[in-house]
Design an enzyme around this catalytic site. Structure first.
Site, short mmCIF file in Angstrom:
data_model
loop_
_atom_site.label_atom_id
_atom_site.label_comp_id
_atom_site.label_asym_id
_atom_site.label_seq_id
_atom_site.Cartn_x
_atom_site.Cartn_y
_atom_site.Cartn_z
N GLY A 223 -3.96 -121.15 29.33
CA GLY A 223 -4.20 -122.39 29.87
C GLY A 223 -3.05 -123.25 29.25
O GLY A 223 -2.11 -122.97 29.09
N SER A 224 -3.51 -124.70 29.22
CA SER A 224 -2.53 -125.76 28.60
C SER A 224 -2.14 -125.55 27.34
O SER A 224 -2.75 -125.04 26.32
CB SER A 224 -3.06 -127.19 29.00
N GLU A 244 -1.08 -118.09 26.03
CA GLU A 244 -0.21 -117.95 27.36
C GLU A 244 -0.16 -119.46 28.02
O GLU A 244 -1.32 -119.92 28.53
CB GLU A 244 -0.68 -117.01 28.09
N CYS A 278 2.05 -120.70 36.01
CA CYS A 278 2.74 -121.21 34.70
C CYS A 278 4.29 -120.98 34.58
O CYS A 278 5.23 -121.34 33.97
CB CYS A 278 2.23 -120.58 33.53
N GLU A 373 5.54 -129.72 32.43
CA GLU A 373 5.30 -129.04 33.79
C GLU A 373 4.40 -129.69 34.55
O GLU A 373 3.28 -130.36 34.28
CB GLU A 373 4.06 -127.74 32.88
#
Length: 482
Positions: A223-224, A244, A278, A373
């Site tokens: 996730g973030s 991650e 991602c 991102e």
């Protein structure tokens, strides 16, 4: 929190189709009391060594799981499309990857084992032999993301099953249905229900309670970065973890590259799943010799992509997961254009859920599209003349994950690959390439640890060493026994 303070009233979560925002299904949300019960059950299973599943039983469960997934591939695909919004052609590929991920888990379980440790190398270590064997690290808690609602769950749960870790998984609140379907398949395949439990919640406090409990042996997060690092800071002492996150993946294109070949190779990396990946290609640094022509060609191709209903086989780009994300992406694009970036295509809301594929040339260096991102269908093309300048810009962010270089010169490819801050560099391919058995690791703020089926299995295991002392070792072969 005292037991009297634990919430026991369940709420209902409505899962929405991100394309038309229609209800797909409703799911009962779990409470803090459910979390405590799940942790108590999982921890009791882990502490009961006599009840650990032998390897052959775990293998059998995984083999039956893969077979059931193959039988239900169409149903799994439809569920993932309806809740996640990824176009059906890409979702079919995700389901096939998820099945292969289970098979990769089986292969790793069959081949990964302990090792012998040299003894007798000094007088003090004589008459001994040593070897390691693997044991589960403890209760595994997995918190997952929405963008690959089936395969990400498989990556977090299947290794736990393989290594013998009781697992509790919390899917993204936007996409819980694929997770529930996979766990049901595991149970049908013979995995005892208490060994894989699901917590569905949109309440951050409930999720945090699950993650930070001292009974958790391993925490897997996708996730973030903001959420991941916050949760890591609150883990109980002794809890291992893997995080991650993501980043603004860079690509360097040299002046000898074929513009059309690079365009075709990067198109998927830029706009796959509307950029909600991602390692999606976000920043392209192209040599000034070809930068303008390449950006124009990429924009022309992007403008022809079919955007629409993800259930339509012709659709190439579907919706963003929530309207609020579309609004955020549009704000970032507007900021870049207001700062002097040249909008070559896109930059508009097609509906409340669909955003046009967007290409921006020479965006301001400090705009959010170049520093953060975007997680949307937007890519920036930036010209460079000096390779060190390109590398400095590519490496300038606090995030680092996968990167790419395009060139016809092998020596140049290696020079640039060695100069990029990245855990993986793709040569003449986009940044979003991944095989499920390869190492997958975010560096710096992009994550912690290494993903990929065999690597996650190692993280979820403990190498226990056994040292056997016996006078018969190192004795001459013809020595008489006493």
């Amino acid at each position: 929190m005292n037991s009297a303070d634990v919430e026991t009233t369940a709420k209902t979560l409505t899962v929405l189709n991100p394309f038309d925002l229609s209800p797909v299904d409703t799911v009962a949300e779990n409470t803090a009391a459910d979390v405590d019960a799940a942790l108590a059950t999982a921890h009791a299973l882990f502490r009961d060594r006599a009840g650990w599943m032998p390897v052959h039983e775990r293998l059998a469960v995984l083999e039956r799981t893969a077979a059931l997934m193959e039988q239900r591939a169409g149903q799994l695909t439809e569920t993932a499309v309806r809740e996640g919004g990824k176009p059906i052609a890409d979702t079919r590929a995700e389901v096939m990857r998820a099945i292969d991920s289970v098979k990769a888990t089986i292969a790793a379980l069959r081949s990964e084992a302990g090792e012998t440790v040299p003894m007798g190398l000094t007088p003090a270590t004589g008459h001994r032999m040593a070897f390691t064997q693997r044991e589960p690290v403890g209760v595994a808690v997995a918190v997952s993301a929405f963008n690959h609602p089936l395969n990400l769950i498989v990556h977090q749960v299947a290794p736990a099953v393989a290594t013998g870790c009781p697992v509790i998984v919390k899917p993204a609140a936007d996409t819980p249905l694929s997770c529930l379907a996979f766990i049901d398949i595991l149970h049908e395949a013979g995995l005892p229900k208490d060994r894989a439990q699901v917590i569905v919640t949109s309440d951050n406090a409930v999720a945090e309670r699950l993650v930070t409990d001292s009974r958790v042996g391993f925490f897997s997060f996708i996730g973030s970065a903001g959420v991941g690092w916050m949760l890591r800071s609150k883990l109980a002492p002794g809890t291992r973890c893997a995080l991650e996150h993501g980043g603004a993946a860079p690509v360097i294109v040299t002046g000898d590259s074929d513009v059309y070949e690079v365009r075709e190779a990067l198109l998927k990396g830029c706009f796959y799943h509307a950029g909600q990946v991602c390692v999606s290609t976000q920043r392209i640094f192209a040599h000034t010799k070809i930068a303008t022509r390449f950006a124009t060609q990429l924009a022309m191709k992007a403008s022809g992509l079919t955007v629409g209903d993800p259930m339509n086989p012709e659709t190439e780009i579907g919706p963003l997961i929530r309207p609020a994300e579309l609004d955020r992406v549009h704000d970032w694009v507007a900021e870049a254009v207001a700062g002097g970036g040249q909008l070559l295509t896109g930059g508009e809301k097609l509906t409340d859920t669909l955003y046009a594929p967007t290409v921006i040339f020479n965006a301001p260096k400090d705009c959010r599209l170049m520093t953060d991102e975007v997680f949307g269908p937007v890519v920036c093309v930036d010209p460079w003349f000096n390779i060190q300048d390109a590398l400095d810009r590519a490496n300038s962010l606090p995030t680092a994950f996968q990167a790419a270089v395009f060139t016809r010169d092998v020596e140049r490819a290696m020079q640039i690959a060695n100069g990029l801050d990245a855990s993986a560099v793709m040569v003449n391919d986009h940044t979003a390439f991944r095989a499920d058995w390869m190492p997958f690791a975010g560096l710096r703020q992009s994550g912690l640890g290494t993903g990929g089926i065999p690597y996650t299995m190692r993280d979820m295991s403990v190498d226990k060493m056994i040292v056997l002392r016996t006078d018969s070792l190192d004795a001459p072969a013809d020595a008489e026994p006493e």
